[in-house]
Motif scaffolding. Structure first.
Motif, mmCIF file in Angstrom:
data_model
loop_
_atom_site.group_PDB
_atom_site.id
_atom_site.type_symbol
_atom_site.label_atom_id
_atom_site.label_comp_id
_atom_site.label_asym_id
_atom_site.label_seq_id
_atom_site.Cartn_x
_atom_site.Cartn_y
_atom_site.Cartn_z
ATOM 1 N N UNK A 157 0.847 -1.181 -0.155
ATOM 2 C CA UNK A 157 -0.177 0.259 0.048
ATOM 3 C C UNK A 157 0.763 1.287 0.000
ATOM 4 N N UNK A 158 0.795 2.062 -1.103
ATOM 5 C CA UNK A 158 1.608 3.374 -1.157
ATOM 6 C C UNK A 158 0.965 4.154 -0.506
ATOM 7 N N UNK A 159 1.533 5.013 0.606
ATOM 8 C CA UNK A 159 0.774 6.215 1.238
ATOM 9 C C UNK A 159 0.783 7.286 0.495
ATOM 10 N N UNK A 160 -0.092 8.253 0.594
ATOM 11 C CA UNK A 160 -0.170 9.498 0.016
ATOM 12 C C UNK A 160 0.598 10.581 1.324
ATOM 13 N N UNK A 161 0.748 11.791 0.860
ATOM 14 C CA UNK A 161 1.621 12.740 1.937
ATOM 15 C C UNK A 161 0.720 12.662 3.117
ATOM 16 N N UNK A 162 -0.474 12.500 3.341
ATOM 17 C CA UNK A 162 -1.320 12.732 4.494
ATOM 18 C C UNK A 162 -1.065 11.514 5.451
ATOM 19 N N UNK A 163 -1.095 10.471 4.609
ATOM 20 C CA UNK A 163 -0.873 9.025 5.418
ATOM 21 C C UNK A 163 0.625 9.089 6.011
ATOM 22 N N UNK A 164 1.474 9.154 5.230
ATOM 23 C CA UNK A 164 2.783 9.344 5.528
ATOM 24 C C UNK A 164 3.108 10.329 6.806
ATOM 25 N N UNK A 165 2.503 11.526 6.780
ATOM 26 C CA UNK A 165 2.656 12.224 7.673
ATOM 27 C C UNK A 165 1.887 11.657 9.216
ATOM 28 N N UNK A 166 0.983 10.844 8.809
ATOM 29 C CA UNK A 166 0.117 10.246 10.150
ATOM 30 C C UNK A 166 1.144 9.220 10.695
ATOM 31 N N UNK A 167 1.646 8.411 9.610
ATOM 32 C CA UNK A 167 2.559 7.170 10.109
ATOM 33 C C UNK A 167 3.739 7.830 10.961
ATOM 34 N N UNK A 168 4.258 8.949 10.537
ATOM 35 C CA UNK A 168 5.467 9.488 11.089
ATOM 36 C C UNK A 168 5.062 9.870 12.666
ATOM 37 N N UNK A 169 3.848 10.407 12.823
ATOM 38 C CA UNK A 169 3.533 10.931 13.999
ATOM 39 C C UNK A 169 3.054 9.957 14.875
ATOM 40 N N UNK A 170 2.327 8.752 14.544
ATOM 41 C CA UNK A 170 1.742 7.616 15.252
ATOM 42 C C UNK A 170 3.148 6.935 15.850
ATOM 43 N N UNK A 171 3.981 6.905 15.029
ATOM 44 C CA UNK A 171 5.157 5.930 15.106
ATOM 45 C C UNK A 171 5.964 6.593 16.339
ATOM 46 N N UNK A 172 6.161 7.959 16.227
ATOM 47 C CA UNK A 172 6.961 8.676 17.333
ATOM 48 C C UNK A 172 6.349 8.070 18.968
ATOM 49 N N UNK A 173 5.200 8.170 18.987
ATOM 50 C CA UNK A 173 4.730 7.755 20.489
ATOM 51 C C UNK A 173 4.078 6.134 20.476
ATOM 52 N N UNK A 174 4.267 5.476 19.584
ATOM 53 C CA UNK A 174 3.821 4.204 19.601
ATOM 54 C C UNK A 174 2.487 3.968 19.429
ATOM 55 N N UNK A 175 1.569 4.878 19.135
ATOM 56 C CA UNK A 175 0.100 5.000 18.912
ATOM 57 C C UNK A 175 -0.182 4.004 17.900
ATOM 58 N N UNK A 176 -1.325 3.104 18.287
ATOM 59 C CA UNK A 176 -1.778 2.166 17.283
ATOM 60 C C UNK A 176 -2.262 2.807 16.180
ATOM 61 N N UNK A 177 -1.999 2.254 15.015
ATOM 62 C CA UNK A 177 -2.221 2.803 13.644
ATOM 63 C C UNK A 177 -3.958 2.598 13.440
ATOM 64 N N UNK A 178 -4.639 3.807 13.012
ATOM 65 C CA UNK A 178 -5.914 3.947 12.662
ATOM 66 C C UNK A 178 -5.980 4.655 11.327
ATOM 67 N N UNK A 179 -6.329 4.086 10.355
ATOM 68 C CA UNK A 179 -6.227 4.820 8.896
ATOM 69 C C UNK A 179 -7.548 4.174 8.328
#
Length: 389
Positions: free
Chosen positions: A367-389
């Protein structure tokens, strides 16, 4: 039409002694300062001496090798005129050796222009031997090199089938004294290579079996290699083999989203490569399985004996198993756990999104992310928050 490429591999106990049978005129060894201080080049030189081959050593390769270092090494090669180039070390040394080799044979080539389509014409001057001293990058079995542009603070993922090493020497004795942290960092890189090879959009019949074997070896032997070190040389040997096996798998099926994110994090905050991609791996599994394209995570979960009634459950089981393994190895599960300052991270996110988007590995993701999803991935993975897209 496509190709499956792999080097000739000499592996197992005393594999390094194969160098004593080499035919050639001069050898140029590319390594780093730490390995030079520990005497690793002398081990290689001793075998080359038996073959009657004089050698020169370039030991200035830094972690995440730069374009500037590559050019410096290539200039030294031009002066020495070797017919064998030997990359000795982890992925940095082997990747640097590949790039130096190109500039040695073609000094005017622009490294950023290297790609799988345009022929280079290597081997008119030299051939390449790769000798890994860590069990992780798989660079000894791939036709890619990752360099850092220190001025632009980005990584260049360059690839050409011509830069595949002619020979890989996979001797577990060279990894016997690796510290536990390095063993864990490089070992989780193996797992990331194998899982992304199996699930990338370029997966194929030739690479699938290699990926599965590497995954099995990591789960079975990495915790032992980390905890026991040189006390258990079977675990060391199996992990060293796993790294090369995974290298052949992802070298021919390509890495994916975890590598795009990991390359960006590593270049931005100087985090070791394996630690970076390994941290992102379970998050990218959770992200990709929520896409419209089919994934293959349930296959992997079933292979490991995990619950996988459907693709979603298989992906969740696989991500949980990876996080459990990483916890046992003492690896960070978020950017915060890596010690990155939140304010500094926030300042970098916009730039990081663009770097992820421009990284070649992202295009092979399930799944190739768009810019918005990439930004979410980078934010969520900083705190270890479960991914919800």
């Amino acid at each position: 039409m496509w190709f499956f490429k792999a080097p000739e591999i000499v592996y197992g106990e005393d594999a390094l002694s194969y160098l004593s049978q080499l035919q050639g005129q001069r050898a140029f060894i590319v390594t780093d300062a730490v390995l030079a201080k520990l005497g690793y080049p002398e081990m290689v030189i001793a075998q080359l001496k038996e073959a009657g081959i004089p050698a020169a050593v370039f030991s200035d390769v830094e972690p995440e090798p730069s374009l500037q270092t590559v050019r410096k090494g290539a200039a030294a090669m031009l002066e020495f005129e070797p017919d064998w180039i030997i990359g000795l070390g982890g992925g940095s040394a082997m990747d640097a050796a590949k790039a130096m080799w190109i500039l040695y044979e073609y000094p005017d080539i622009e490294p950023a222009a290297i790609n799988p389509i345009v022929p280079i014409g290597l081997r008119s001057k030299a051939r390449l031997i790769a000798i890994p001293t860590t069990s992780g990058t798989g660079s000894e079995a791939t036709w890619a090199t990752v360099l850092t542009d220190v001025e632009e603070r980005r990584k260049l993922g360059l690839a050409s089938r011509e830069i595949l090493p002619d020979l890989a020497i996979v001797d577990p004795a060279l990894t016997a004294n690796l510290p536990p942290r390095v063993t864990a960092d490089t070992g989780i890189d193996v797992l990331t290579h194998a899982i992304e090879a199996y699930t990338s959009s370029w997966h194929n019949d030739f690479s699938d079996g290699l990926a599965l074997k590497a995954i099995q070896l990591v789960f079975d032997y990495l915790p032992i290699a980390v905890s026991q070190g040189a006390k258990d040389m079977e675990a060391r040997e199996r992990m060293h083999n796993a790294a090369t096996i995974a290298g052949m798998a992802f070298g021919n099926a390509q890495a994916a989203l975890a590598h795009s994110l990991g390359h960006t994090l590593g270049a931005s905050f100087h985090i070791p490569h394996g630690r970076s991609v390994g941290m992102y791996l379970p998050y990218t599994i959770e992200y990709c399985v929520r896409g419209q394209d089919p994934t293959r995570y349930a296959d992997l979960a079933r292979f490991l004996g995990l619950p996988a009634a459907d693709e979603a459950q298989g992906a969740a089981s696989l991500a949980a198993a990876i996080r459990d393994l990483e916890r046992r190895l003492g690896l960070p599960l978020s950017g915060r756990e890596m010690g990155i300052e939140p304010a500094q991270y926030d300042d970098e996110i916009s730039r990081m999104v663009l770097l992820v988007e421009g990284d070649t590995s992202v295009t092979m993701s399930a799944r190739v992310p768009n810019q918005a999803d990439t930004a979410k991935l980078l934010r969520y993975t900083f705190d270890g928050t479960p991914i919800d897209f």
